[in-house]
Design an enzyme around this catalytic site. Structure first.
Site, mmCIF file in Angstrom:
data_model
loop_
_atom_site.group_PDB
_atom_site.id
_atom_site.type_symbol
_atom_site.label_atom_id
_atom_site.label_comp_id
_atom_site.label_asym_id
_atom_site.label_seq_id
_atom_site.Cartn_x
_atom_site.Cartn_y
_atom_site.Cartn_z
ATOM 1 N N ARG A 48 0.824 -1.217 0.000
ATOM 2 C CA ARG A 48 0.000 0.000 0.000
ATOM 3 C C ARG A 48 0.852 1.258 0.000
ATOM 4 N NH1 ARG A 48 -4.080 -0.653 4.907
ATOM 5 N NH2 ARG A 48 -2.164 -1.443 5.864
ATOM 6 N N LYS A 107 -6.651 -16.140 8.277
ATOM 7 C CA LYS A 107 -7.613 -16.930 9.045
ATOM 8 C C LYS A 107 -9.032 -16.410 8.937
ATOM 9 C CE LYS A 107 -5.880 -14.375 12.999
ATOM 10 N NZ LYS A 107 -4.674 -13.901 12.304
ATOM 11 N N GLY A 136 0.512 -19.933 13.897
ATOM 12 C CA GLY A 136 1.832 -19.493 13.456
ATOM 13 C C GLY A 136 2.725 -20.595 12.938
ATOM 14 N N GLY A 189 4.452 -5.294 23.025
ATOM 15 C CA GLY A 189 4.165 -5.564 21.626
ATOM 16 C C GLY A 189 3.373 -6.829 21.377
ATOM 17 N N GLU A 192 -2.208 -5.559 20.252
ATOM 18 C CA GLU A 192 -2.386 -4.429 19.349
ATOM 19 C C GLU A 192 -2.942 -3.231 20.124
ATOM 20 O OE1 GLU A 192 -1.542 -4.442 16.224
ATOM 21 O OE2 GLU A 192 -1.178 -6.594 15.922
ATOM 22 N N LYS A 207 -9.879 -19.323 13.959
ATOM 23 C CA LYS A 207 -8.994 -20.496 13.936
ATOM 24 C C LYS A 207 -9.752 -21.761 14.307
ATOM 25 C CE LYS A 207 -5.059 -17.558 15.060
ATOM 26 N NZ LYS A 207 -4.133 -17.095 16.125
ATOM 27 N N GLY A 306 4.057 -13.738 15.197
ATOM 28 C CA GLY A 306 5.356 -13.115 14.971
ATOM 29 C C GLY A 306 5.797 -13.286 13.537
#
Length: 430
Positions: A48, A107, A136, A189, A192, A207, A306
């Site tokens: 983007r 997902k 992940g 971190g 969010e 999921k 991650g």
């Protein structure tokens, strides 16, 4: 004929995961060539913000026109890591129409439109792989749809969101409240800025839909998954769990009914015994416990999110898809032959932990017990504490249907002696 020309890859998205995919494709190029039997070439990267510096990626590969990239016709594999429903859905179907196979980590899209995407892949003779969409780096999708293809899976029980596990683990180990633990997760971190998708269970529910569909050979959509978030879990709940020899986890639970005639999929906080393997999963890690008829109990554990871990799963799918292309074949597609109905949450049977604030006077326990009996919910244990006219009752039930428990709680709330229902927690894993 075996293909020896470079296999061209289009990458949609170059954020945390996409940039790691591009890096690994570059740094491990020789190994990937050896494993596939042909080179893989990054032929374009759709983003983007084209002005952003992306270390290690040739600026000439960058484009903002993702549609033109997937329509090129010379692209063999499209890797989609942009997430969301649109434009991802349109880009994936366009990729199939123009001869490319797809590797996705999406997902939400797969939980909502997986059947349509599988049908599009099959119609055009292409692959759709999505190991990275659940847990992940943990190999889970492929074991379920390939390694256990000859077995009968009865239950999938797992921690599939690292953010929520970090928060609940912090509450358990330090006694922190929910907001304090969330603030720490955000600072590190793990959460969010808007953690709603994680803490309200939307991420885990997507999921769960994917896992249930694969495990039970049945189409399960996101709308079929019962969902509760974990924002109401308190330090008092953890204290009660510890008294029972349990801890609390946000679980995705997919089950086949005892008679095999239906399935359920749900996400909610639950108490599990400290002896259960999932109880020891700490921090931001994921783990999924699979119970099958022949293989028995299996557990898959590792980092569930991650950049590098998720990219590992994406690259594993890329290798598999490229091998299929070289051999002129496709891998396993959708398996939905069982077409089992998805039962409503009211039919789920489990144990419950209910905490009540009640008046501290004679006869209250008898009233409460009568309500449970009238709704067919058998009491296992009761713990009572009282002081200065106030009291609390903690009731742990035997197994009962969710509908029966819901009726019981509604009746309890109507009692004059019940000041409030402080918490309701399911007890799993026993």
């Amino acid at each position: 004929m075996m293909r020896t020309r470079p296999l061209k890859v289009a990458l949609l998205g170059c954020g945390v995961v996409g940039s790691e995919v591009a890096r690994i494709m570059t740094t491990h190029a020789d190994d990937l060539t050896a494993r596939i039997g042909a080179p893989v070439e990054l032929a374009g990267v759709a983003v983007r913000r084209p002005s952003k510096v992306r270390e290690g990626i040739d600026p000439a590969l960058i484009t903002t026109d993702a549609t033109a990239l997937v329509k090129r016709g010379d692209i063999d594999v499209v890797i989609e890591v942009i997430g969301g429903i649109e434009p991802a859905r349109s880009l994936i179907t366009t990729a199939f129409e123009h001869g490319a196979s797809v590797v996705s980590a999406n997902k939400a899209l797969l939980a909502q439109d997986g059947a349509a995407l599988h049908a599009a892949a099959e119609a055009h003779g292409r692959d759709l792989y999505y190991e990275a969409a659940v847990a992940g780096a943990i190999p889970l999708i492929r074991p379920l749809r390939e390694s256990l293809a000859g077995d009968k899976v009865n239950r999938v029980l797992g921690i599939v969101n690292g953010t929520t596990n970090f928060i609940l683990d912090k509450m358990d180990s330090t006694g922190a409240g929910y907001q304090e633990a969330l603030d720490e997760a955000t600072a590190l971190g793990y959460a969010e800025a808007d953690p709603t998708a994680d803490v309200e269970g939307f991420d885990a529910a997507a999921k769960a839909a994917i896992l249930a569909g694969i495990a039970f050979h049945t189409r399960v959509r996101l709308d079929d998954v019962y969902r509760e978030g974990m924002t109401e879990v308190t330090a008092a709940d953890f204290a009660s769990a510890k008294e029972m020899g349990c801890t609390i986890k946000l679980l995705a639970i997919c089950e086949r009914a005892a008679d095999g005639a239906s399935v359920t999929a749900r996400v909610h906080p639950a108490m599990i015994p400290l002896s259960h393997p999932l109880a020891s999963v700490r921090g931001a890690y994921n783990a999924v416990f699979v119970e099958s008829e022949a293989a028995g109990q299996l557990m898959f554990y590792g980092p569930g999110a991650g950049g590098a871990p998720t990219a590992s799963a994406v690259l594993g799918d890329l290798v598999a898809v490229c091998r299929n292309l070289r051999g002129g074949a496709t891998g396993p597609g959708e398996s939905a032959y069982a077409a089992l109905p998805v039962s409503p949450m009211g039919e789920v049977v489990t144990r419950y932990h209910i905490s009540l604030d009640v008046a501290d006077k004679p006869g209250v326990l008898a009233q409460v017990a009568t309500v449970f009996a009238e709704h067919g919910v058998s009491i296992d244990t009761v713990r009572q504490q009282g002081k200065d006219g106030e009291a609390s009752l903690v009731v742990v039930t035997h197994r009962a249907s969710d509908a029966a428990l819901t009726g019981t709680v509604a009746a309890l709330r109507s009692l004059d002696t019940v000041r409030g229902v402080a918490s309701i927690m399911r007890v799993e894993g026993e």
